[in-house]
Design an enzyme around this catalytic site. Structure first.
Site, mmCIF file in Angstrom:
data_model
loop_
_atom_site.group_PDB
_atom_site.id
_atom_site.type_symbol
_atom_site.label_atom_id
_atom_site.label_comp_id
_atom_site.label_asym_id
_atom_site.label_seq_id
_atom_site.Cartn_x
_atom_site.Cartn_y
_atom_site.Cartn_z
ATOM 1 N N ASP A 1 -19.880 -4.603 24.267
ATOM 2 C CA ASP A 1 -19.911 -5.280 22.970
ATOM 3 C C ASP A 1 -18.932 -6.436 23.032
ATOM 4 O OD1 ASP A 1 -19.539 -6.032 20.160
ATOM 5 O OD2 ASP A 1 -20.684 -4.207 19.737
ATOM 6 N N LYS B 1 -21.721 -11.393 26.616
ATOM 7 C CA LYS B 1 -22.570 -11.838 25.510
ATOM 8 C C LYS B 1 -24.056 -11.695 25.806
ATOM 9 C CE LYS B 1 -19.304 -15.047 23.383
ATOM 10 N NZ LYS B 1 -19.059 -16.443 22.920
ATOM 11 N N TYR C 1 -32.089 -8.131 21.171
ATOM 12 C CA TYR C 1 -32.934 -8.294 22.362
ATOM 13 C C TYR C 1 -34.096 -7.307 22.281
ATOM 14 C CZ TYR C 1 -28.667 -10.681 23.634
ATOM 15 O OH TYR C 1 -27.573 -11.515 23.627
ATOM 16 N N THR D 1 -33.711 0.155 20.513
ATOM 17 C CA THR D 1 -33.617 1.021 19.336
ATOM 18 C C THR D 1 -34.147 0.321 18.083
ATOM 19 O OG1 THR D 1 -31.353 0.302 18.869
ATOM 20 C CG2 THR D 1 -31.625 2.199 20.321
ATOM 21 N N SER E 1 -38.993 2.559 15.032
ATOM 22 C CA SER E 1 -37.976 2.561 13.974
ATOM 23 C C SER E 1 -37.733 3.978 13.493
ATOM 24 C CB SER E 1 -38.437 1.700 12.794
ATOM 25 O OG SER E 1 -39.523 2.322 12.122
ATOM 26 N N CYS E 2 -36.669 4.153 12.720
ATOM 27 C CA CYS E 2 -36.376 5.475 12.175
ATOM 28 C C CYS E 2 -37.494 5.928 11.238
ATOM 29 C CB CYS E 2 -35.032 5.455 11.446
ATOM 30 S SG CYS E 2 -34.887 4.148 10.194
ATOM 31 N N THR E 3 -38.077 5.002 10.473
ATOM 32 C CA THR E 3 -39.146 5.362 9.539
ATOM 33 C C THR E 3 -40.417 5.756 10.283
ATOM 34 O OG1 THR E 3 -38.200 3.872 7.893
ATOM 35 C CG2 THR E 3 -40.481 4.550 7.567
ATOM 36 N N THR F 1 -41.867 -3.388 5.300
ATOM 37 C CA THR F 1 -41.621 -2.569 6.486
ATOM 38 C C THR F 1 -42.886 -2.532 7.327
ATOM 39 O OG1 THR F 1 -41.072 -0.351 7.313
ATOM 40 C CG2 THR F 1 -42.237 -0.453 5.227
ATOM 41 N N ASN G 1 -31.787 8.578 8.662
ATOM 42 C CA ASN G 1 -32.216 7.368 9.369
ATOM 43 C C ASN G 1 -31.230 6.926 10.446
ATOM 44 O OD1 ASN G 1 -31.364 6.788 6.348
ATOM 45 N ND2 ASN G 1 -30.441 5.168 7.595
#
Length: 432
Positions: free
Chosen positions: A130, A175, A197, A217, A247-249, A307, A412
Protein backbone atom coordinates in the site's frame (compact mmCIF):
# COMPACT_ATOMS: atom_id res chain seq x y z
CA UNK A 1 77.96 12.03 -104.24
CA UNK A 2 79.49 8.66 -104.61
CA UNK A 3 79.18 6.65 -107.64
CA UNK A 4 76.05 5.19 -106.51
CA UNK A 5 73.75 7.29 -104.57
CA UNK A 6 70.33 6.33 -103.60
CA UNK A 7 67.76 9.04 -103.26
CA UNK A 8 64.55 8.17 -101.60
CA UNK A 9 61.82 10.27 -103.05
CA UNK A 10 58.23 9.65 -102.30
CA UNK A 11 59.08 6.17 -101.37
CA UNK A 12 60.51 5.73 -104.92
CA UNK A 13 64.05 4.50 -105.21
CA UNK A 14 66.08 6.23 -108.00
CA UNK A 15 69.52 4.95 -108.88
CA UNK A 16 71.85 7.38 -110.67
CA UNK A 17 74.96 6.19 -112.58
CA UNK A 18 77.77 8.45 -113.81
CA UNK A 19 79.50 7.04 -116.86
CA UNK A 20 83.03 8.22 -117.94
CA UNK A 21 83.30 10.82 -120.65
CA UNK A 22 83.21 9.28 -124.17
CA UNK A 23 85.91 11.65 -125.33
CA UNK A 24 88.92 9.73 -126.67
CA UNK A 25 91.46 12.23 -125.40
CA UNK A 26 93.31 11.48 -122.33
CA UNK A 27 92.82 14.92 -120.83
CA UNK A 28 90.79 15.28 -117.75
CA UNK A 29 87.35 16.51 -118.10
CA UNK A 30 85.97 18.87 -118.80
CA UNK A 31 87.27 18.09 -122.12
CA UNK A 32 88.15 20.92 -124.47
CA UNK A 33 87.66 18.88 -127.53
CA UNK A 34 84.94 19.87 -129.73
CA UNK A 35 83.46 16.57 -129.60
CA UNK A 36 79.88 16.89 -128.89
CA UNK A 37 78.92 14.41 -126.41
CA UNK A 38 75.50 12.99 -126.54
CA UNK A 39 73.32 13.83 -123.65
CA UNK A 40 73.31 11.32 -121.02
CA UNK A 41 70.45 8.96 -121.13
CA UNK A 42 67.64 9.89 -118.88
CA UNK A 43 67.87 8.26 -115.59
CA UNK A 44 65.88 5.22 -115.18
CA UNK A 45 63.12 5.82 -112.86
CA UNK A 46 62.02 2.73 -111.24
CA UNK A 47 58.36 2.29 -111.13
CA UNK A 48 57.13 2.18 -107.60
CA UNK A 49 56.12 -1.24 -106.66
CA UNK A 50 52.48 -1.72 -106.94
CA UNK A 51 50.83 -1.44 -103.62
CA UNK A 52 50.29 -4.67 -101.99
CA UNK A 53 46.78 -5.68 -102.25
CA UNK A 54 45.34 -6.20 -98.86
CA UNK A 55 43.72 -9.53 -98.55
CA UNK A 56 40.01 -9.20 -98.76
CA UNK A 57 38.31 -9.30 -95.42
CA UNK A 58 37.10 -12.70 -94.52
CA UNK A 59 33.52 -13.21 -95.41
CA UNK A 60 31.21 -12.68 -92.50
CA UNK A 61 30.23 -15.87 -90.78
CA UNK A 62 26.98 -17.19 -91.97
CA UNK A 63 24.14 -16.11 -89.75
CA UNK A 64 23.17 -18.74 -87.30
CA UNK A 65 20.22 -20.68 -88.38
CA UNK A 66 17.15 -19.02 -87.10
CA UNK A 67 15.45 -21.15 -84.59
CA UNK A 68 11.88 -20.43 -84.33
CA UNK A 69 11.16 -19.59 -80.73
CA UNK A 70 9.18 -22.20 -79.01
CA UNK A 71 5.86 -21.17 -77.78
CA UNK A 72 6.24 -20.28 -74.13
CA UNK A 73 5.08 -23.08 -72.02
CA UNK A 74 2.83 -22.29 -69.17
CA UNK A 75 4.95 -21.93 -66.10
CA UNK A 76 4.08 -24.49 -63.50
CA UNK A 77 2.14 -22.98 -60.60
CA UNK A 78 4.43 -21.84 -57.83
CA UNK A 79 4.60 -24.24 -54.97
CA UNK A 80 2.27 -23.31 -52.13
CA UNK A 81 3.97 -21.23 -49.47
CA UNK A 82 5.13 -23.24 -46.53
CA UNK A 83 2.67 -23.21 -43.65
CA UNK A 84 3.44 -20.54 -41.08
CA UNK A 85 5.42 -21.83 -38.17
CA UNK A 86 3.26 -22.74 -35.22
CA UNK A 87 3.03 -20.04 -32.57
CA UNK A 88 5.47 -20.48 -29.75
CA UNK A 89 3.96 -22.40 -26.89
CA UNK A 90 2.79 -20.27 -23.98
CA UNK A 91 5.23 -20.06 -21.14
CA UNK A 92 4.72 -22.96 -18.80
CA UNK A 93 2.81 -22.05 -15.67
CA UNK A 94 4.93 -21.82 -12.59
CA UNK A 95 5.44 -25.09 -10.82
CA UNK A 96 2.86 -25.71 -8.15
CA UNK A 97 3.98 -24.31 -4.84
CA UNK A 98 4.09 -26.57 -1.82
CA UNK A 99 2.24 -24.01 0.26
CA UNK A 100 -0.37 -21.38 -0.54
CA UNK A 101 1.13 -17.95 0.01
CA UNK A 102 -0.78 -14.71 -0.39
CA UNK A 103 0.06 -11.10 -1.15
CA UNK A 104 -2.43 -8.28 -0.57
CA UNK A 105 -2.49 -5.11 -2.65
CA UNK A 106 -4.49 -2.40 -0.89
CA UNK A 107 -4.85 -2.31 2.90
CA UNK A 108 -8.37 -0.89 3.06
CA UNK A 109 -11.49 -2.50 4.52
CA UNK A 110 -11.33 -5.67 2.44
CA UNK A 111 -7.53 -5.91 2.45
CA UNK A 112 -7.35 -5.82 6.25
CA UNK A 113 -10.23 -8.26 6.71
CA UNK A 114 -8.70 -10.68 4.19
CA UNK A 115 -5.57 -10.63 6.35
CA UNK A 116 -7.67 -11.36 9.45
CA UNK A 117 -9.41 -14.27 7.73
CA UNK A 118 -6.07 -15.63 6.48
CA UNK A 119 -4.77 -15.60 10.05
CA UNK A 120 -7.92 -17.41 11.23
CA UNK A 121 -7.68 -20.08 8.53
CA UNK A 122 -3.92 -20.60 8.66
CA UNK A 123 -3.20 -19.12 5.22
CA UNK A 124 0.24 -17.54 5.08
CA UNK A 125 0.38 -13.89 3.98
CA UNK A 126 3.88 -12.96 2.81
CA UNK A 127 3.47 -9.33 1.77
CA UNK A 128 1.17 -6.32 1.87
CA UNK A 129 1.49 -3.44 -0.57
CA UNK A 130 0.00 0.00 0.00
CA UNK A 131 1.76 3.17 -1.15
CA UNK A 132 -0.10 5.32 1.38
CA UNK A 133 0.36 3.37 4.61
CA UNK A 134 3.67 2.72 6.36
CA UNK A 135 4.25 -0.27 8.68
CA UNK A 136 3.65 1.70 11.87
CA UNK A 137 0.27 2.93 10.67
CA UNK A 138 -0.57 -0.56 9.38
CA UNK A 139 -0.23 -1.86 12.93
CA UNK A 140 -2.75 0.67 14.20
CA UNK A 141 -5.25 0.15 11.37
CA UNK A 142 -5.12 -3.63 11.63
CA UNK A 143 -5.28 -3.76 15.41
CA UNK A 144 -8.29 -1.48 15.89
CA UNK A 145 -11.52 -1.77 13.90
CA UNK A 146 -14.68 0.16 14.76
CA UNK A 147 -16.93 -2.42 13.08
CA UNK A 148 -15.33 -5.78 13.83
CA UNK A 149 -13.53 -4.95 17.05
CA UNK A 150 -9.95 -5.16 18.19
CA UNK A 151 -7.74 -7.89 16.72
CA UNK A 152 -7.38 -10.58 19.34
CA UNK A 153 -3.80 -11.53 18.50
CA UNK A 154 -0.54 -9.57 18.62
CA UNK A 155 0.37 -6.90 16.09
CA UNK A 156 3.62 -4.94 15.81
CA UNK A 157 6.14 -3.73 13.28
CA UNK A 158 9.82 -4.63 13.18
CA UNK A 159 12.57 -3.83 10.67
CA UNK A 160 10.06 -2.34 8.26
CA UNK A 161 7.79 -5.37 8.41
CA UNK A 162 4.34 -6.00 9.82
CA UNK A 163 4.39 -8.75 12.46
CA UNK A 164 1.07 -10.46 13.21
CA UNK A 165 1.04 -13.30 15.74
CA UNK A 166 4.83 -13.57 15.27
CA UNK A 167 4.43 -13.94 11.50
CA UNK A 168 6.60 -11.42 9.66
CA UNK A 169 4.90 -9.87 6.64
CA UNK A 170 6.85 -7.83 4.10
CA UNK A 171 5.57 -4.32 3.48
CA UNK A 172 5.89 -2.67 0.07
CA UNK A 173 4.83 0.83 -0.91
CA UNK A 174 4.69 0.64 -4.71
CA UNK A 175 2.16 2.62 -6.71
CA UNK A 176 1.78 0.28 -9.68
CA UNK A 177 1.20 -3.51 -9.69
CA UNK A 178 4.10 -4.02 -12.11
CA UNK A 179 6.47 -2.41 -9.59
CA UNK A 180 5.63 -4.70 -6.66
CA UNK A 181 8.40 -7.30 -6.20
CA UNK A 182 6.15 -10.31 -5.75
CA UNK A 183 8.86 -12.60 -7.13
CA UNK A 184 11.07 -11.67 -4.18
CA UNK A 185 8.55 -13.17 -1.75
CA UNK A 186 7.96 -16.48 -3.54
CA UNK A 187 5.39 -15.71 -6.28
CA UNK A 188 2.25 -15.57 -4.14
CA UNK A 189 -1.41 -15.47 -5.07
CA UNK A 190 -2.35 -11.80 -5.00
CA UNK A 191 -5.56 -10.27 -3.68
CA UNK A 192 -6.15 -7.07 -5.65
CA UNK A 193 -8.15 -5.06 -3.10
CA UNK A 194 -7.57 -1.47 -4.17
CA UNK A 195 -10.74 -1.23 -6.25
CA UNK A 196 -8.63 0.35 -9.00
CA UNK A 197 -7.07 -2.43 -11.10
CA UNK A 198 -10.22 -4.25 -12.17
CA UNK A 199 -9.58 -5.38 -15.76
CA UNK A 200 -7.38 -8.27 -16.85
CA UNK A 201 -4.91 -5.88 -18.43
CA UNK A 202 -4.65 -3.67 -15.35
CA UNK A 203 -4.42 -6.57 -12.89
CA UNK A 204 -1.90 -8.45 -15.05
CA UNK A 205 0.76 -6.06 -13.82
CA UNK A 206 0.87 -8.30 -10.76
CA UNK A 207 1.60 -11.31 -12.98
CA UNK A 208 4.46 -9.53 -14.75
CA UNK A 209 6.02 -8.70 -11.40
CA UNK A 210 5.88 -12.28 -10.15
CA UNK A 211 2.39 -13.05 -8.85
CA UNK A 212 1.12 -16.55 -9.54
CA UNK A 213 -2.59 -15.67 -9.78
CA UNK A 214 -4.70 -12.58 -9.08
CA UNK A 215 -8.14 -12.36 -7.46
CA UNK A 216 -9.88 -9.02 -7.94
CA UNK A 217 -12.19 -8.18 -5.01
CA UNK A 218 -14.81 -6.42 -7.16
CA UNK A 219 -16.72 -6.99 -10.38
CA UNK A 220 -14.42 -6.91 -13.41
CA UNK A 221 -15.30 -5.76 -16.93
CA UNK A 222 -13.60 -8.76 -18.53
CA UNK A 223 -12.09 -11.17 -15.99
CA UNK A 224 -13.91 -14.46 -15.35
CA UNK A 225 -16.27 -14.07 -12.41
CA UNK A 226 -16.25 -16.88 -9.85
CA UNK A 227 -18.69 -17.19 -6.93
CA UNK A 228 -18.04 -19.89 -4.38
CA UNK A 229 -20.90 -22.37 -4.13
CA UNK A 230 -22.18 -21.36 -7.57
CA UNK A 231 -19.63 -21.64 -10.39
CA UNK A 232 -16.16 -22.04 -8.88
CA UNK A 233 -15.78 -25.27 -10.87
CA UNK A 234 -15.57 -23.15 -14.03
CA UNK A 235 -12.07 -22.16 -12.93
CA UNK A 236 -9.48 -23.25 -15.50
CA UNK A 237 -5.91 -23.17 -14.13
CA UNK A 238 -4.49 -23.37 -17.65
CA UNK A 239 -6.03 -20.16 -18.93
CA UNK A 240 -7.17 -18.08 -15.97
CA UNK A 241 -4.51 -16.04 -14.22
CA UNK A 242 -6.77 -13.13 -13.28
CA UNK A 243 -10.27 -13.78 -11.89
CA UNK A 244 -12.90 -11.72 -10.14
CA UNK A 245 -14.64 -12.70 -6.90
CA UNK A 246 -17.61 -10.55 -8.02
CA UNK A 247 -19.26 -8.23 -5.49
CA UNK A 248 -20.51 -8.88 -1.99
CA UNK A 249 -24.11 -8.49 -3.20
CA UNK A 250 -23.63 -10.96 -6.06
CA UNK A 251 -22.15 -13.41 -3.55
CA UNK A 252 -25.34 -13.10 -1.49
CA UNK A 253 -27.83 -13.24 -4.35
CA UNK A 254 -26.27 -15.91 -6.59
CA UNK A 255 -26.40 -18.87 -4.14
CA UNK A 256 -30.05 -18.14 -3.33
CA UNK A 257 -30.96 -17.69 -6.99
CA UNK A 258 -29.18 -20.93 -7.88
CA UNK A 259 -31.21 -22.95 -5.37
CA UNK A 260 -34.53 -21.42 -6.43
CA UNK A 261 -33.82 -21.69 -10.15
CA UNK A 262 -32.62 -25.30 -10.03
CA UNK A 263 -35.62 -26.38 -7.96
CA UNK A 264 -38.48 -24.25 -9.30
CA UNK A 265 -37.16 -22.17 -12.21
CA UNK A 266 -36.98 -18.38 -12.28
CA UNK A 267 -38.82 -16.75 -15.16
CA UNK A 268 -37.76 -13.22 -14.22
CA UNK A 269 -36.94 -11.23 -11.14
CA UNK A 270 -36.08 -7.91 -9.56
CA UNK A 271 -33.57 -7.48 -6.78
CA UNK A 272 -33.19 -4.69 -4.26
CA UNK A 273 -30.28 -4.56 -1.86
CA UNK A 274 -30.58 -2.44 1.26
CA UNK A 275 -26.88 -1.77 1.62
CA UNK A 276 -24.73 -0.33 4.40
CA UNK A 277 -22.79 2.78 3.47
CA UNK A 278 -19.21 2.36 2.31
CA UNK A 279 -16.02 4.38 2.07
CA UNK A 280 -16.97 5.71 -1.37
CA UNK A 281 -19.75 7.81 0.18
CA UNK A 282 -19.61 11.19 1.91
CA UNK A 283 -19.86 11.73 5.65
CA UNK A 284 -21.50 15.09 4.93
CA UNK A 285 -22.83 16.54 1.70
CA UNK A 286 -20.04 16.94 -0.84
CA UNK A 287 -19.37 17.11 -4.56
CA UNK A 288 -20.11 13.97 -6.57
CA UNK A 289 -20.31 14.87 -10.25
CA UNK A 290 -21.14 11.40 -11.58
CA UNK A 291 -23.69 10.52 -8.87
CA UNK A 292 -25.37 13.56 -7.38
CA UNK A 293 -27.39 11.56 -4.86
CA UNK A 294 -24.25 9.69 -3.84
CA UNK A 295 -22.73 12.99 -2.74
CA UNK A 296 -25.24 13.44 0.05
CA UNK A 297 -24.36 12.66 3.65
CA UNK A 298 -24.28 8.90 4.19
CA UNK A 299 -25.28 9.11 7.88
CA UNK A 300 -28.28 11.32 7.19
CA UNK A 301 -30.00 9.72 4.23
CA UNK A 302 -31.42 6.65 2.54
CA UNK A 303 -29.85 7.02 -0.91
CA UNK A 304 -31.13 5.20 -4.02
CA UNK A 305 -28.22 3.87 -6.06
CA UNK A 306 -27.41 1.63 -8.98
CA UNK A 307 -25.89 -1.83 -8.75
CA UNK A 308 -24.80 -4.40 -11.28
CA UNK A 309 -25.09 -7.28 -8.83
CA UNK A 310 -28.30 -8.76 -10.24
CA UNK A 311 -27.09 -8.61 -13.84
CA UNK A 312 -23.82 -10.18 -12.73
CA UNK A 313 -25.75 -13.25 -11.60
CA UNK A 314 -26.35 -13.91 -15.29
CA UNK A 315 -22.59 -14.23 -15.74
CA UNK A 316 -22.22 -16.90 -13.07
CA UNK A 317 -25.56 -18.62 -13.84
CA UNK A 318 -25.89 -18.35 -17.65
CA UNK A 319 -29.51 -19.61 -17.60
CA UNK A 320 -30.48 -16.43 -15.74
CA UNK A 321 -28.73 -14.07 -18.12
CA UNK A 322 -31.15 -11.25 -18.96
CA UNK A 323 -33.73 -12.41 -16.42
CA UNK A 324 -32.60 -10.39 -13.41
CA UNK A 325 -31.85 -6.76 -12.71
CA UNK A 326 -31.86 -4.62 -9.61
CA UNK A 327 -31.05 -1.50 -7.64
CA UNK A 328 -29.73 -0.49 -4.23
CA UNK A 329 -30.64 1.71 -1.31
CA UNK A 330 -27.66 2.96 0.68
CA UNK A 331 -28.71 3.32 4.32
CA UNK A 332 -27.05 4.84 7.43
CA UNK A 333 -25.62 1.64 8.90
CA UNK A 334 -21.89 0.81 8.91
CA UNK A 335 -22.12 -2.88 8.02
CA UNK A 336 -24.45 -5.76 7.08
CA UNK A 337 -26.81 -5.55 4.13
CA UNK A 338 -29.86 -7.44 2.95
CA UNK A 339 -31.12 -8.65 -0.44
CA UNK A 340 -34.78 -8.69 -1.45
CA UNK A 341 -35.34 -10.97 -4.47
CA UNK A 342 -38.83 -10.71 -5.96
CA UNK A 343 -39.30 -13.26 -8.71
CA UNK A 344 -41.80 -15.17 -10.79
CA UNK A 345 -41.44 -18.94 -10.66
CA UNK A 346 -41.73 -21.30 -13.60
CA UNK A 347 -43.18 -24.07 -11.42
CA UNK A 348 -45.79 -23.27 -8.81
CA UNK A 349 -44.48 -23.70 -5.27
CA UNK A 350 -45.74 -22.86 -1.83
CA UNK A 351 -43.61 -20.66 0.37
CA UNK A 352 -43.16 -23.64 2.68
CA UNK A 353 -41.69 -25.68 -0.18
CA UNK A 354 -39.31 -22.85 -0.97
CA UNK A 355 -38.13 -22.69 2.64
CA UNK A 356 -37.52 -26.42 2.69
CA UNK A 357 -35.47 -26.28 -0.51
CA UNK A 358 -33.25 -23.49 0.86
CA UNK A 359 -32.87 -25.23 4.22
CA UNK A 360 -31.76 -28.48 2.54
CA UNK A 361 -29.18 -26.66 0.43
CA UNK A 362 -27.81 -24.83 3.48
CA UNK A 363 -27.27 -28.12 5.28
CA UNK A 364 -25.96 -29.90 2.20
CA UNK A 365 -23.99 -28.77 -0.87
CA UNK A 366 -23.93 -25.09 0.13
CA UNK A 367 -22.99 -25.49 3.77
CA UNK A 368 -20.76 -22.61 4.83
CA UNK A 369 -21.96 -20.51 1.89
CA UNK A 370 -25.73 -20.35 2.39
CA UNK A 371 -27.37 -20.33 5.84
CA UNK A 372 -30.95 -20.52 7.01
CA UNK A 373 -32.68 -18.89 9.96
CA UNK A 374 -36.21 -18.60 11.31
CA UNK A 375 -35.22 -16.30 14.15
CA UNK A 376 -36.53 -12.75 14.52
CA UNK A 377 -33.25 -11.17 13.50
CA UNK A 378 -32.03 -7.67 12.56
CA UNK A 379 -28.95 -6.47 10.73
CA UNK A 380 -26.47 -6.28 13.61
CA UNK A 381 -27.12 -9.95 14.37
CA UNK A 382 -25.07 -10.77 11.29
CA UNK A 383 -22.09 -8.55 11.97
CA UNK A 384 -19.10 -10.88 11.63
CA UNK A 385 -21.07 -13.71 9.98
CA UNK A 386 -18.88 -15.66 7.57
CA UNK A 387 -21.67 -16.89 5.26
CA UNK A 388 -22.27 -15.34 1.87
CA UNK A 389 -26.06 -15.40 2.30
CA UNK A 390 -28.34 -16.03 5.29
CA UNK A 391 -31.92 -16.76 4.22
CA UNK A 392 -34.49 -15.13 6.52
CA UNK A 393 -37.44 -17.50 6.43
CA UNK A 394 -39.67 -15.23 8.53
CA UNK A 395 -39.09 -12.13 6.39
CA UNK A 396 -40.12 -13.52 3.00
CA UNK A 397 -43.65 -13.51 1.60
CA UNK A 398 -45.57 -14.97 -1.33
CA UNK A 399 -48.34 -13.34 -3.35
CA UNK A 400 -49.24 -16.70 -4.85
CA UNK A 401 -47.47 -19.92 -5.80
CA UNK A 402 -45.71 -18.26 -8.71
CA UNK A 403 -44.77 -14.85 -7.32
CA UNK A 404 -42.59 -14.55 -4.21
CA UNK A 405 -40.36 -12.16 -2.28
CA UNK A 406 -37.27 -13.75 -0.69
CA UNK A 407 -35.01 -12.05 1.87
CA UNK A 408 -31.37 -12.90 2.62
CA UNK A 409 -28.80 -11.13 4.83
CA UNK A 410 -25.05 -10.77 4.38
CA UNK A 411 -22.08 -9.17 6.11
CA UNK A 412 -20.84 -7.24 3.11
CA UNK A 413 -17.31 -7.01 4.57
CA UNK A 414 -16.55 -10.08 6.63
CA UNK A 415 -18.60 -12.66 4.75
CA UNK A 416 -17.19 -11.45 1.45
CA UNK A 417 -13.60 -11.60 2.77
CA UNK A 418 -14.17 -15.23 3.75
CA UNK A 419 -15.19 -16.02 0.18
CA UNK A 420 -12.03 -14.36 -1.13
CA UNK A 421 -9.90 -16.65 1.02
CA UNK A 422 -12.03 -19.69 0.15
CA UNK A 423 -11.51 -18.93 -3.54
CA UNK A 424 -7.75 -18.61 -2.98
CA UNK A 425 -7.65 -22.03 -1.36
CA UNK A 426 -9.85 -23.58 -4.05
CA UNK A 427 -7.70 -22.24 -6.89
CA UNK A 428 -4.55 -23.45 -5.14
CA UNK A 429 -6.07 -26.92 -4.70
CA UNK A 430 -6.68 -27.14 -8.46
CA UNK A 431 -2.98 -26.69 -9.20
CA UNK A 432 -1.82 -29.78 -7.38
Amino acid sequence: MSRRDVVLTNVTVVQLRRDPCPCPCPCPCPCPCPVIRPPPPPPKVEEPPPPKEEPPPPPPPPPPPQIEPEEPKEAPPPPPPPPPPPPPPPPPPPKPAKELTVGINGFGRIGRLVLRVCMEKGVRVVAVNDPFIDPEYMVYMFKYDSTHGRYKGTVEHKNGRLVVDNLEINVFQCKEPKEIPWSSVGNPYVVEATGVYLSIEAASGHISSGARRVIVTAPSPDAPMLVMGVNEKDYNPGSMTVVSNASCTTNCLAPLAKVIHERFGIVEGLMTTVHAYTATQKTVDGPSKKDWRGGRGAHQNIIPSSTGAAKAVGKVIPELNGKLTGMAFRVPTPNVSVVDLTCRLAQPASYTAIKEAVKAAAKGPMAGILAYTEDQVVSTDFNGDSHSSIFDAKAGIALNDNFVKLVSWYDNEYGYSHRVVDLLRYMFSREK
